[in-house]
Each structure stands twice: as structure tokens, then as C-alpha cells.
Motif scaffolding. Structure first.
Motif, mmCIF file in Angstrom:
data_model
loop_
_atom_site.group_PDB
_atom_site.id
_atom_site.type_symbol
_atom_site.label_atom_id
_atom_site.label_comp_id
_atom_site.label_asym_id
_atom_site.label_seq_id
_atom_site.Cartn_x
_atom_site.Cartn_y
_atom_site.Cartn_z
ATOM 1 N N ILE A 275 1.301 -6.669 -5.426
ATOM 2 C CA ILE A 275 -0.137 -6.532 -5.668
ATOM 3 C C ILE A 275 -0.893 -7.243 -4.563
ATOM 4 C CG2 ILE A 275 -2.064 -7.039 -7.231
ATOM 5 C CD1 ILE A 275 1.354 -7.140 -8.716
ATOM 6 N N ILE A 276 -1.852 -6.557 -3.992
ATOM 7 C CA ILE A 276 -2.734 -7.167 -2.998
ATOM 8 C C ILE A 276 -4.032 -7.520 -3.709
ATOM 9 C CG2 ILE A 276 -3.705 -6.987 -0.695
ATOM 10 C CD1 ILE A 276 -0.681 -6.412 -0.806
ATOM 11 N N CYS A 304 -6.271 -2.301 0.919
ATOM 12 C CA CYS A 304 -5.780 -0.928 0.730
ATOM 13 C C CYS A 304 -4.763 -0.565 1.807
ATOM 14 C CB CYS A 304 -6.949 0.050 0.746
ATOM 15 S SG CYS A 304 -7.983 -0.003 -0.747
ATOM 16 N N LYS A 305 -5.052 -0.945 3.029
ATOM 17 C CA LYS A 305 -4.123 -0.688 4.127
ATOM 18 C C LYS A 305 -2.778 -1.370 3.849
ATOM 19 C CE LYS A 305 -5.894 -1.261 8.183
ATOM 20 N NZ LYS A 305 -6.375 -1.911 9.436
ATOM 21 N N SER A 306 -2.822 -2.596 3.362
ATOM 22 C CA SER A 306 -1.602 -3.355 3.080
ATOM 23 C C SER A 306 -0.818 -2.739 1.933
ATOM 24 C CB SER A 306 -1.964 -4.805 2.744
ATOM 25 O OG SER A 306 -2.752 -5.388 3.757
ATOM 26 N N ALA A 307 -1.536 -2.317 0.887
ATOM 27 C CA ALA A 307 -0.867 -1.704 -0.264
ATOM 28 C C ALA A 307 -0.173 -0.406 0.133
ATOM 29 C CB ALA A 307 -1.880 -1.457 -1.378
ATOM 30 N N VAL A 310 3.302 -1.212 1.736
ATOM 31 C CA VAL A 310 4.397 -1.641 0.858
ATOM 32 C C VAL A 310 4.508 -0.815 -0.419
ATOM 33 C CG1 VAL A 310 4.339 -4.012 1.712
ATOM 34 C CG2 VAL A 310 2.915 -3.388 -0.246
ATOM 35 N N GLY A 311 3.645 0.190 -0.565
ATOM 36 C CA GLY A 311 3.673 0.975 -1.790
ATOM 37 C C GLY A 311 3.207 0.173 -2.995
ATOM 38 N N GLY A 312 2.250 -0.712 -2.764
ATOM 39 C CA GLY A 312 1.770 -1.582 -3.830
ATOM 40 C C GLY A 312 0.433 -1.150 -4.389
ATOM 41 N N ALA A 337 -8.387 -13.845 -17.644
ATOM 42 C CA ALA A 337 -9.097 -12.788 -16.910
ATOM 43 C C ALA A 337 -8.414 -12.511 -15.579
ATOM 44 C CB ALA A 337 -10.556 -13.183 -16.698
ATOM 45 N N VAL A 338 -7.927 -13.569 -14.925
ATOM 46 C CA VAL A 338 -7.211 -13.387 -13.658
ATOM 47 C C VAL A 338 -5.892 -12.663 -13.904
ATOM 48 C CG1 VAL A 338 -6.122 -14.557 -11.709
ATOM 49 C CG2 VAL A 338 -8.289 -15.414 -12.628
ATOM 50 N N ALA A 339 -5.179 -13.063 -14.949
ATOM 51 C CA ALA A 339 -3.913 -12.388 -15.279
ATOM 52 C C ALA A 339 -4.145 -10.907 -15.559
ATOM 53 C CB ALA A 339 -3.264 -13.066 -16.480
ATOM 54 N N ASP A 340 -5.233 -10.593 -16.272
ATOM 55 C CA ASP A 340 -5.555 -9.186 -16.554
ATOM 56 C C ASP A 340 -5.909 -8.439 -15.274
ATOM 57 O OD1 ASP A 340 -5.093 -9.417 -19.258
ATOM 58 O OD2 ASP A 340 -7.203 -9.773 -19.770
ATOM 59 N N LEU A 341 -6.606 -9.112 -14.364
ATOM 60 C CA LEU A 341 -6.960 -8.486 -13.089
ATOM 61 C C LEU A 341 -5.703 -8.057 -12.342
ATOM 62 C CD1 LEU A 341 -9.164 -7.886 -10.860
ATOM 63 C CD2 LEU A 341 -8.623 -10.165 -9.965
ATOM 64 N N ILE A 342 -4.704 -8.929 -12.306
ATOM 65 C CA ILE A 342 -3.450 -8.618 -11.609
ATOM 66 C C ILE A 342 -2.683 -7.539 -12.358
ATOM 67 C CG2 ILE A 342 -1.273 -9.554 -10.779
ATOM 68 C CD1 ILE A 342 -3.791 -10.544 -9.284
ATOM 69 N N LYS A 343 -2.638 -7.655 -13.679
ATOM 70 C CA LYS A 343 -1.905 -6.673 -14.489
ATOM 71 C C LYS A 343 -2.512 -5.281 -14.353
ATOM 72 C CE LYS A 343 -2.705 -6.308 -18.796
ATOM 73 N NZ LYS A 343 -2.914 -6.472 -20.239
ATOM 74 N N ASP A 344 -3.827 -5.216 -14.236
ATOM 75 C CA ASP A 344 -4.531 -3.927 -14.174
ATOM 76 C C ASP A 344 -4.797 -3.473 -12.739
ATOM 77 O OD1 ASP A 344 -4.594 -3.966 -16.945
ATOM 78 O OD2 ASP A 344 -6.578 -4.910 -17.027
ATOM 79 N N ALA A 345 -4.040 -3.992 -11.790
ATOM 80 C CA ALA A 345 -4.207 -3.575 -10.393
ATOM 81 C C ALA A 345 -4.112 -2.055 -10.290
ATOM 82 C CB ALA A 345 -3.145 -4.237 -9.524
ATOM 83 N N ARG A 346 -4.908 -1.499 -9.369
ATOM 84 C CA ARG A 346 -5.030 -0.041 -9.259
ATOM 85 C C ARG A 346 -4.330 0.493 -8.007
ATOM 86 N NH1 ARG A 346 -11.410 -0.334 -9.516
ATOM 87 N NH2 ARG A 346 -10.927 -2.518 -9.100
ATOM 88 N N THR A 347 -3.997 1.761 -8.053
ATOM 89 C CA THR A 347 -3.447 2.398 -6.863
ATOM 90 C C THR A 347 -4.528 2.462 -5.788
ATOM 91 O OG1 THR A 347 -4.083 4.617 -7.565
ATOM 92 C CG2 THR A 347 -1.908 3.808 -8.280
#
Length: 370
Positions: A275-276, A304-307, A310-312, A337-347
Motif C-alpha cells: 500500500i502506498i 499512483c506511479k509507485s503502486a 509494484v501492483g499495489g 481511522a488510520v487502520a481503516d484508511l490502509i485497509k480500504d486502500a484503492r486501486t
């Protein structure tokens, strides 16, 4: 077409470098031989001369060239090739009678290899960090990590009360190991400074902290936990405390794709969720003035470029607060809230659809492909 004179070339190159953020004016004393040090206005240290340039002659063509670099960010010219001007780097030629020199994308090892001059400059910084680390102590809190209260995660404090952040970078051209490249100091008030000689280009910090980066990465390869990449150390600490995930702080937005490429090259992203976590950089500065085009939404664009490398996925808070990051979210809404932000990371695709102000043509492109 008439060949451009050397003086006209110099004048045009100075204009281009000014466009790229170098502060060159009537008071700048341009050396006839050797490097001229100037300030890079795109670096958040107005007192520091972190840019260099010089005029020289190309070894391969005998034409005048402009070699330039910033010690704190990437620029469109790979000055280390030794015979590149802006035109050569872009595959252009002023003299139509001469075959064009086509720019060849450097390999990852070439991107990370330090010029001997800069490697020599790095050694005092390395020695200083090693010295400070031995005399530093590990604490459970620090002034910089108050409001909100964030645990330093084994980052040490110097005897004069500063957080000591070791900065590492891949060895090059052999990329199988990581070496100490200097360090960053953070005061209780949040003032950040690199120890002179530190090479932050291609550099990163590890959270939780570890004095042996190769051991840290070896442990990472055996862990099933997701890996998070972000910009600053404060952001990394907030993410780690909220999730328990290992985090790599890449120190600035432009560094993240290079670190992502390195991690992929060394198989640290294989069979792992990456996750970026991006800073919500906008298109205006803090003083309300518009940013230069290259700096608009830079945190999200580089994430976005980084993701894609690495396919992240990308985690970013969608709001109108420029530079808002995971640490800000931790302060406003807490660790969940931070944990949810990481968990809900988007393509990357979803980020581009959600932020048409940054990627205005993407939705139309998707519709056409359908």
C-alpha cells in the motif's frame, strides 16, 4: 539551420534551469570551471544551496552542454552520464545535420549508483550517524510525537533531544544489500534537517527502526504482513502504530517510485500486499499561490506511479486540506481511522476515477476502452 552559439546556449539553459526551480539571478557568480552551487526553490529549505550546475563540453560530440542536478530531487537530465544537456536527454538536437542522440532510460542500478564525488561526501555523514547512534537512547515519547501521542517505534533520541533517523539506500551497482547513507534529525518543534552529506536521493527510513537494514528486509521477506510506503517519518510512525505493519518512509514523494522499483527488483513485493499511503497534495501552496505544474498533486501522482510499479494500492484521504496525511488523520480521528484508511486502500484505476481533478482524461479513456 544555423548552429546556436555557446553564449546563446548558456542563456537558454539558465532560463530552463530557472523554470525547473534553480534560483539563478544577477547576483549568481557562474564559475567558468567547476560546479556553481545554487538554491533549489522546490526544496523546502530556503537557506540551503541544494542545486549544482556547470557548463562543459560533451566528450562525444564536442558541443557545449549543461550538466545540472538537485541533491534533493530528481530532474529531467541524468547529469551523471557526463555528456548530456537537456536537449540530449530528451533526444533532441539543435543541429539538424547531426544524428540525434536518443535518450536511453537508465537501469535501476544506474539510477542508484552514486558518483564518486558524492559517495566521498556521504562518508562523514555516515560516520556522524554511527557516532550519534552509539550515544543515543531509546525513549517511549518525544516532543515531535506529541499531539497526537505516537510511539517512536525504536527510533532513538540524541543527547541534545533530537530524533535520529538513519537514512539507508541500496548499494549500487550491486543492489543486493542496503547501506547507511546518513541521517535526518527532528527537533521537538518538528524542524527537520539532514546531516550534511546525507544522500537522501534513493534513500529511505525504516519503521520500526533498526540499525541493521539488511536484517530488517530479511525479516520482511519472511513476514506475511502488508508493506506500506509513505513519505515522512511521522506519517510512517502513525501508520505502524495503527496497523502494526512494517513501513518504509521514502522521505519525499519523488523518492517513492524509485524505492518501489528497488523493492520489486529485490523481490520484497512478491506475494505481498503493498500500500502506498499518499499525502493529499493539492495544486496550491500554503500561501494560496498556485504551484508549478510539476508540483501539482505530486503526492497522489507519485503514489499512483509507485503502486503501478509494484501492483499495489493507494491510500489517501480525499479532502480539501493540502498535504493531509495519515498522521493528520491519526490526530483528528485516531488510530482506527488510520487502520481503516490502509485497509480500504484503492486501486490506481479507482483513485483516478475518484479524483478527476487530478486525472481529467482518465474516465474518458476508460469509457473508450470499454
Amino acid at each position: 539551420m544555423a548552429r546556436e552559439s555557446e553564449e546563446d546556449f548558456k542563456e537558454r539553459m539558465i532560463e530552463k534551469m530557472c523554470d525547473l526551480g534553480f534560483v539563478i539571478n544577477s547576483s549568481t557568480v557562474i564559475k567558468s570551471h567547476g560546479w556553481t552551487s545554487v538554491r533549489d526553490s522546490q526544496v523546502d529549505k530556503p537557506y540551503e544551496k541544494s542545486g549544482r550546475f556547470k557548463f562543459d563540453t560533451a566528450q562525444s560530440t564536442g558541443s557545449p552542454v549543461c550538466l545540472f542536478k538537485s541533491m534533493r530531487r530528481d530532474l529531467p537530465t541524468d547529469f551523471k552520464r557526463g555528456d548530456l544537456s537537456i536537449e540530449y536527454a530528451r533526444g533532441l538536437s539543435i543541429d539538424n545535420n547531426r544524428p540525434k542522440t536518443i535518450y536511453k532510460e537508465p537501469t535501476l542500478a544506474e539510477k542508484l549508483t552514486l558518483d564518486p564525488i558524492y559517495r566521498a561526501e556521504m562518508q562523514p555523514a555516515v560516520a556522524k550517524v554511527e557516532e550519534l547512534w552509539k550515544s543515543s537512547i531509546q525513549k517511549d515519547s518525544h516532543g515531535y510525537l506529541k499531539n497526537p501521542d505516537i510511539n517512536p517505534a525504536r527510533i532513538r533520541e540524541t543527547q541534545d533531544g533530537k530524533l535520529l533517523i538513519p537514512v539507508y539506500r541500496p548499494t549500487a551497482p550491486d543492489l543486493t544489500k542496503v547501506e547507511l547513507a546518513g541521517g535526518q534529525l527532528i527537533t521537538s518543534s518538528g524542524f527537520k534537517s539532514f546531516i550534511p552529506g546525507t544522500k537522501s536521493g534513493g534513500g529511505f527510513a525504516l519503521v520500526p527502526a533498526c540499525s541493521d537494514p539488511n536484517k530488517w528486509l530479511d525479516h520482511l521477506s519472511k513476514s506475511p504482513k502488508p508493506l506500506v510506503l509513505c513519505e515522512g517519518v511521522g506519517t510512517a510512525l502513525a501508520i505502524h502504530q495503527s496497523t502494526g505493519y512494517p513501513v518504509i518512509a521514502c522521505l519525499n514523494a519523488k523518492n517513492i517510485p524509485l524505492i518501489a522499483e528497488y523493492l520489486k527488483n529485490q523481490n520484497h513485493t512478491v506475494n505481498r500486499e503493498v500500500i502506498i499511503c499518499a499525502d493529499n497534495d493539492l495544486d496550491i501552496r500554503r500561501d494560496g499561490e498556485p504551484k508549478k505544474e510539476v508540483d501539482k498533486f505530486i503526492g497522489i501522482k507519485e503514489a499512483c506511479k509507485s503502486a503501478e510499479i509494484v501492483g499495489g494500492k493507494v491510500a489517501v484521504v480525499d479532502n480539501d486540506k493540502g498535504g493531509y496525511d495519515a498522521r493528520d488523520l491519526f490526530k483528528d480521528k485516531g488510530g482506527l481511522a488510520v487502520a481503516d484508511l490502509i485497509k480500504d486502500a484503492r486501486t490506481v484505476e479507482q483513485i483516478k476515477l475518484d479524483r478527476p481533478n487530478i486525472f481529467p482524461d482518465f474516465e474518458n479513456k476508460v469509457e473508450l476502452e470499454r
